[in-house]
Design a protein around this motif. Structure first.
Motif, short mmCIF file in Angstrom:
data_model
loop_
_atom_site.label_atom_id
_atom_site.label_comp_id
_atom_site.label_asym_id
_atom_site.label_seq_id
_atom_site.Cartn_x
_atom_site.Cartn_y
_atom_site.Cartn_z
N UNK A 144 43.39 29.43 35.64
CA UNK A 144 42.46 28.92 34.62
C UNK A 144 41.51 30.04 34.26
N UNK A 145 41.33 30.27 32.95
CA UNK A 145 40.48 31.37 32.49
C UNK A 145 39.70 30.96 31.25
N UNK A 146 38.53 31.55 31.11
CA UNK A 146 37.72 31.42 29.90
C UNK A 146 37.35 32.82 29.44
N UNK A 147 37.52 33.06 28.14
CA UNK A 147 37.25 34.38 27.58
C UNK A 147 36.23 34.21 26.45
N UNK A 148 35.11 34.94 26.56
CA UNK A 148 34.08 34.95 25.53
C UNK A 148 34.07 36.34 24.91
N UNK A 149 34.70 36.47 23.75
CA UNK A 149 34.86 37.78 23.15
C UNK A 149 33.53 38.41 22.78
N UNK A 150 32.62 37.66 22.15
CA UNK A 150 31.34 38.22 21.70
C UNK A 150 30.52 38.74 22.87
N UNK A 151 30.67 38.11 24.04
CA UNK A 151 29.92 38.53 25.22
C UNK A 151 30.70 39.50 26.09
N UNK A 152 31.92 39.82 25.68
CA UNK A 152 32.79 40.70 26.47
C UNK A 152 32.88 40.22 27.91
N UNK A 153 33.18 38.94 28.08
CA UNK A 153 33.25 38.40 29.44
C UNK A 153 34.50 37.55 29.62
N UNK A 154 34.99 37.57 30.86
CA UNK A 154 36.15 36.76 31.25
C UNK A 154 35.80 36.07 32.56
N UNK A 155 36.09 34.77 32.61
CA UNK A 155 35.90 33.97 33.82
C UNK A 155 37.27 33.44 34.21
N UNK A 156 37.65 33.62 35.48
CA UNK A 156 38.98 33.16 35.89
C UNK A 156 38.94 32.62 37.30
N UNK A 157 39.70 31.59 37.56
CA UNK A 157 39.73 30.96 38.88
C UNK A 157 41.14 30.45 39.17
N UNK A 158 41.30 29.77 40.30
CA UNK A 158 42.60 29.27 40.77
C UNK A 158 43.54 30.44 41.08
N UNK A 159 43.41 30.96 42.30
CA UNK A 159 44.16 32.12 42.77
C UNK A 159 43.91 33.33 41.88
N UNK A 160 42.61 33.54 41.59
CA UNK A 160 42.21 34.64 40.72
C UNK A 160 42.45 35.98 41.41
N UNK A 161 43.00 36.93 40.65
CA UNK A 161 43.31 38.26 41.19
C UNK A 161 43.03 39.30 40.11
N UNK A 162 42.16 40.28 40.45
CA UNK A 162 41.88 41.40 39.55
C UNK A 162 42.61 42.63 40.07
N UNK A 163 43.27 43.33 39.17
CA UNK A 163 44.05 44.52 39.54
C UNK A 163 43.56 45.70 38.71
N UNK A 164 43.06 46.72 39.41
CA UNK A 164 42.70 47.97 38.76
C UNK A 164 43.85 48.94 38.99
N UNK A 165 44.56 49.26 37.93
CA UNK A 165 45.77 50.08 38.05
C UNK A 165 45.39 51.55 38.15
#
Length: 602
Positions: free
Chosen positions: A276-297
């Motif tokens: 589940x994710x919410x993206x607010x383009x004007x605020x340059x923000x992303x909210x994500x949950x439910x087995x959330x995983x961030x990957x910096x390549x």
């Protein structure tokens, strides 16, 4: 042959009375200046031409038609209208064109030449158009355009309008052009009363700041919101959002997604996953949950961050990633865990934080205390900062604030641990991302198992001092120095009881250490994803030339055949503009259409 207007009206009245009891026939309300008969070119027809006072006026069962010239076939109850044709149905439908032919028996009209059909909410333009009055449907198959003030302009190769339902179905090369965006799709169902649009097949919606792709979707053209399923994605300036289902709100610059989500940062080579994710383009923000995983390549070793909730904020050049509740990091040479993690992409600073709500009296505070693993070392403290170089991707330093504690398991003894504690710990890394220097500051204590070259235990060294400095080479301690008022004693195993071999605050947590990406999720509760109901699949409607209409056409043609006493008469007219693929084999083909009739290529 010409005849006067009075005689001509008597003739028309006689023709129309022949079958009046059975059905309503076409009526000539105003025949124009004069009537004419041309058996050579229009056998069995009456030719009507407008007068200076007005056009020829035709009426049939609630519909009025005006034209400059009309050819009326009384036997077949069929009329051809030429020049400035205007067909009106009450105050709901208004059709204009250069040519119209209409059958009173089938109630099918065919218009060609600059066709414009308007109702109170929209306007259709096309070169050719069919209008089935019985079902209140119109249809074009050679290209058309629909204009609706609030939604924009829709063009397609094939179009059909269900007037009772206020529904359009557009097929093939469909394009909706709005001042804010352009929609392209294969098939579009559009409802003119509320502006709702349903897309089927590969579809795109392109605006100034976003591009949406989906193979099944819904868009509210009035409120600028949409819902998309099946291979759905949104491309923003620097992010790509994918998910099993996506909701989009153009006015709020907002999108949310559910199930199997990826949000890719195209500038910083990173992505986040979850369900589940919410993206607010004007605020340059992303909210994500439910087995959330961030990957910096990274080129050599990517960094993975997991938490119950992840939030990524900031402009592309300064992204900040926050992980809340049971946050973890995995990298080939570093693993970490904390109640909260804050990572600044620009400065390269990662903070492992124990939230203030978890005070010392909290039974779970120890379990949630920030912890970091590097090679064989475990480090804990109230807060941990990990500094790296954003350009070179190399670790630079590590700082443990308050209650610093480092533990490494003795390589030989089953239950022996080398330990150091103090108020603060500062560690420096070499080019291989290994710790090569450690400073323990204030109230430093240590327990160290000393062995000879054969691995035999020399003794257990237990000491106190203000500070401790350790130098490491090739993952081996080469210097261990106590600074300021050291107190040290080496004990044998017999001299030092088991309960004295651990410093106060000792907590070996190796079982919590993530050793793979999969390990980041091992503490999570089982995930049950919601069932996405989605949108109903495309359902083909009955053909415009369906059974009911074709039945009337076949019947009209059959009745015309019986009345053909003059061999010069043409084949039945009711079916002549119907595409051949819909006609039954026993229906006669058109052998000599009216000269001005516009027929369509099959």
């Amino acid at each position: 042959m010409k005849f006067n207007k009075y005689t001509y009206f008597l003739f028309l009245a006689f023709v129309m009375q022949l079958g009046m009891a059975q059905q309503k026939h076409i009526e000539i309300k105003d025949s124009g200046a004069f009537g004419d008969i041309d058996e050579e070119n229009f056998p069995g027809a009456s030719i009507l031409t407008r007068s200076d006072q007005g056009q020829v006026h035709i009426y049939h069962d609630g519909i009025d038609m005006f034209c400059d010239k009309a050819i009326f076939y009384g036997k077949e109850d069929f009329i051809e209208a030429y020049g400035n044709v205007n067909m009106k149905q009450g105050d709901t439908i208004n059709l204009t064109s250069k040519y119209v032919e209409y059958s009173g028996k089938t109630q099918l009209a065919f218009a060609s030449g600059d066709v414009v059909l308007t109702d109170p909410q929209s306007t259709i333009t096309s070169d050719t158009l069919y209008f089935n009055r019985a079902s209140q449907e119109s249809y074009y198959k050679s290209g058309g355009k629909v204009v609706r003030d609030s939604s924009g302009t829709i063009t397609s190769r094939i179009g059909r309008y269900y007037m009772n339902e206020k529904k359009y179905r557009f097929v093939d090369s469909v394009k909706l052009v709005n001042p804010q965006y352009e929609l392209n799709t294969k098939t579009l169902d559009y409802y003119s009363d509320n502006g709702h649009a349903y897309m089927y097949g590969p579809s795109t919606i392109v605006g100034d700041s976003s591009k949406i792709y989906s193979e099944r979707g819904f868009y509210d053209t009035t409120n600028d919101t949409g819902y998309f399923v099946r291979k759905s994605r949104i491309d923003y300036d620097n992010r790509v959002v994918k998910g099993d289902s996506i909701f989009f709100d153009r006015k709020r610059n907002f999108a949310s997604a559910s199930n199997n989500i990826t949000v890719t940062d195209t500038v910083n080579s990173s992505l986040i996953k979850g369900h589940y994710a919410e993206v607010y383009r004007a605020k340059d923000s992303v909210y994500i949950t439910k087995r959330a995983l961030a990957i910096t390549i990274q080129e050599k070793d990517s960094i993975y961050m997991h938490a119950d909730t992840l939030m990524i904020t900031g402009k592309p050049q300064h992204r900040i990633t926050r992980g809340y509740y049971n946050a973890k990091i995995f990298k080939k040479d570093i693993s970490a865990k904390a109640d909260s993690i804050h990572a600044d992409q620009k400065t390269g600073l990662t903070q492992l934080i124990n939230l203030a709500r978890l005070n010392k009296g909290d039974a779970f505070s120890a379990a949630r205390k920030p912890i970091l693993w590097n090679v064989d070392n475990q480090m804990t403290g109230d807060t941990i900062h990990l500094k790296s170089n954003p350009v070179s991707e190399k670790l630079d330093s590590l700082i443990v604030f308050n209650n610093a504690f480092t533990i490494s398991k003795d390589t030989i003894s089953e239950n022996a641990y080398n330990q150091i504690s103090g108020k603060r710990l500062i560690a420096l890394f070499n080019d291989n991302n290994d710790i090569n220097e450690v400073h323990i500051l204030k109230n430093a204590e240590s327990i160290n198992y000393t062995r000879n070259d054969n691995g035999e235990l020399i003794g257990i060294d237990k000491a106190k001092s203000a500070n401790i400095v350790i130098y490491i080479e090739d993952k081996e301690v080469v210097e261990f120095r106590r600074e300021f008022d050291p107190e040290a004693k080496t004990h044998t195993e017999d001299d030092l009881p088991e309960n004295a071999r651990k410093l106060r605050g000792f907590d070996w947590r190796d079982d919590e250490r993530p050793t793979s990406v999969e390990d980041l999720f091992k503490d999570d509760t089982p995930l049950v994803l919601p069932v996405i109901k989605g949108l109903e699949p495309y359902k083909a409607d009955e053909e415009f030339f369906g059974e009911a209409l074709l039945g009337r056409i076949n019947k009209a043609d059959a009745e015309a055949d019986k009345k053909q006493l003059n061999k010069k008469e043409e084949a039945p007219k009711a079916s002549r503009t119907v595409p051949k693929k819909f006609l039954k084999k026993d229906v006669k083909a058109v052998t000599k259409p009216a000269k001005a009739t516009v027929t369509e290529k099959e």
